[in-house]
Design a protein around this motif. Structure first.
Motif, PDB file in Angstrom:
ATOM      1  N   VAL A 106       2.190  -1.038   9.569  1.00 24.28           N
ATOM      2  CA  VAL A 106       1.944  -2.476   9.490  1.00 24.28           C
ATOM      3  C   VAL A 106       1.933  -3.073  10.895  1.00 24.28           C
ATOM      4  O   VAL A 106       2.393  -2.456  11.849  1.00 24.28           O
ATOM      5  CB  VAL A 106       3.004  -3.198   8.618  1.00 24.28           C
ATOM      6  N   GLN A 122       2.971 -11.000   5.469  1.00 23.59           N
ATOM      7  CA  GLN A 122       2.207 -10.233   4.486  1.00 23.59           C
ATOM      8  C   GLN A 122       0.725 -10.464   4.743  1.00 23.59           C
ATOM      9  O   GLN A 122       0.179 -11.503   4.416  1.00 23.59           O
ATOM     10  CB  GLN A 122       2.560 -10.632   3.059  1.00 23.59           C
ATOM     11  N   GLU A 126      -0.589  -5.700  -1.277  1.00 22.47           N
ATOM     12  CA  GLU A 126       0.667  -5.132  -1.797  1.00 22.47           C
ATOM     13  C   GLU A 126       1.672  -4.956  -0.666  1.00 22.47           C
ATOM     14  O   GLU A 126       1.610  -4.007   0.109  1.00 22.47           O
ATOM     15  CB  GLU A 126       0.412  -3.788  -2.496  1.00 22.47           C
ATOM     16  N   ARG A 127       2.623  -5.893  -0.579  1.00 20.89           N
ATOM     17  CA  ARG A 127       3.630  -5.831   0.476  1.00 20.89           C
ATOM     18  C   ARG A 127       4.639  -4.705   0.264  1.00 20.89           C
ATOM     19  O   ARG A 127       5.452  -4.423   1.140  1.00 20.89           O
ATOM     20  CB  ARG A 127       4.344  -7.165   0.610  1.00 20.89           C
ATOM     21  N   CYS A 130       5.751  -2.078   2.905  1.00 21.31           N
ATOM     22  CA  CYS A 130       6.813  -2.291   3.896  1.00 21.31           C
ATOM     23  C   CYS A 130       8.161  -1.736   3.438  1.00 21.31           C
ATOM     24  O   CYS A 130       9.029  -1.475   4.264  1.00 21.31           O
ATOM     25  CB  CYS A 130       6.990  -3.787   4.179  1.00 21.31           C
ATOM     26  N   TYR A 161      -0.867 -14.221   2.404  1.00 17.46           N
ATOM     27  CA  TYR A 161      -0.290 -14.378   1.081  1.00 17.46           C
ATOM     28  C   TYR A 161       0.927 -15.306   1.054  1.00 17.46           C
ATOM     29  O   TYR A 161       1.571 -15.462   0.041  1.00 17.46           O
ATOM     30  CB  TYR A 161       0.090 -13.006   0.525  1.00 17.46           C
ATOM     31  N   TYR A 163       3.871 -14.936   2.537  1.00 18.17           N
ATOM     32  CA  TYR A 163       5.152 -14.235   2.529  1.00 18.17           C
ATOM     33  C   TYR A 163       5.296 -13.496   3.851  1.00 18.17           C
ATOM     34  O   TYR A 163       4.322 -13.046   4.443  1.00 18.17           O
ATOM     35  CB  TYR A 163       5.211 -13.228   1.377  1.00 18.17           C
ATOM     36  N   GLY A 164       6.490 -13.365   4.304  1.00 14.34           N
ATOM     37  CA  GLY A 164       6.772 -12.567   5.483  1.00 14.34           C
ATOM     38  C   GLY A 164       8.264 -12.313   5.548  1.00 14.34           C
ATOM     39  O   GLY A 164       9.052 -12.951   4.833  1.00 14.34           O
TER      40      GLY A 164
END
Length: 196
Positions: A106, A122, A126-127, A130, A161, A163-164
């Motif tokens: 990533v 993200q 599909e995260r 990670c 997305y 998200y992170g």
């Protein structure tokens, strides 16, 4: 009168008895500053269990990753230029297809020198890549390393997305019998590759 109504009534009766305070000015908090944030980031990353590799000019990043994980068979990632990834988290039909990934690859956006963590937004469908990968490779530009979390949060942007997360070294816990277990909730090993 119900318990909820009693609580709300008590609150209404006493709300003026409590002195209110303004929120503190958080802009005054500067955090620690390092003369060489990159060197500090490398030291902190190693102290939390991550391996750090500096990508030499002209080096093939795919060869660097293969050399770091010679036993790995399944690589997953969607980073441009990474040709060794057989699985792409953007094209799998479900996160379950990523199960069995040896190395997830990533891109990190921000490195933090004070604690060795990296902001990974993200940027893939599909995260799970990670967290489900046995080992995680995070590519990070040296130019994106800041001294402290105050600076990092100012630069965080929710992309893709929405998200992170901050990732700092491999997953570890010592909750059970005070025995250190690597890879308890996510990758059991992390390699940070610093690029220019």
């Amino acid at each position: 009168m119900s318990t909820k109504e009693e609580i709300l009534a008590a609150y209404r009766r006493n709300k003026n008895a409590v002195k209110e305070y303004d929120m503190p000015d958080l802009d005054r908090l500067k955090g620690v500053e390092y003369a060489d944030p990159v060197a500090r980031f490398i030291d902190m990353s190693k102290s939390v269990g991550a391996d750090v590799v500096t990508l030499e000019p002209g080096a093939d990043i795919n060869n660097v990753i293969k050399k770091a994980y010679p036993e790995a068979k399944v690589f997953a990632g969607n980073v441009p230029g990474i040709t060794i990834a057989q699985l792409n988290p953007d094209t799998v039909s479900s996160a379950q297809e990523l199960n069995g990934t040896d190395v997830g690859i990533v891109r990190g956006e921000i490195g933090v020198a004070e604690n060795g963590c990296i902001w990974v937004p993200q940027t893939m469908k599909e995260r799970a890549v990670c967290f489900i990968s046995e080992y995680l490779v995070i590519l990070l530009s040296r130019k994106n390393i800041v001294s402290n979390m105050h600076q990092a949060y100012r630069r965080v942007e929710m992309t893709g997305y929405g998200y992170g997360c901050f990732i700092s070294g491999p997953s570890k816990t010592a909750d059970i019998a005070q025995a250190l277990v690597m890879g308890a909730q996510a990758a059991r090993g992390v390699t940070v590759i610093l690029t220019d």
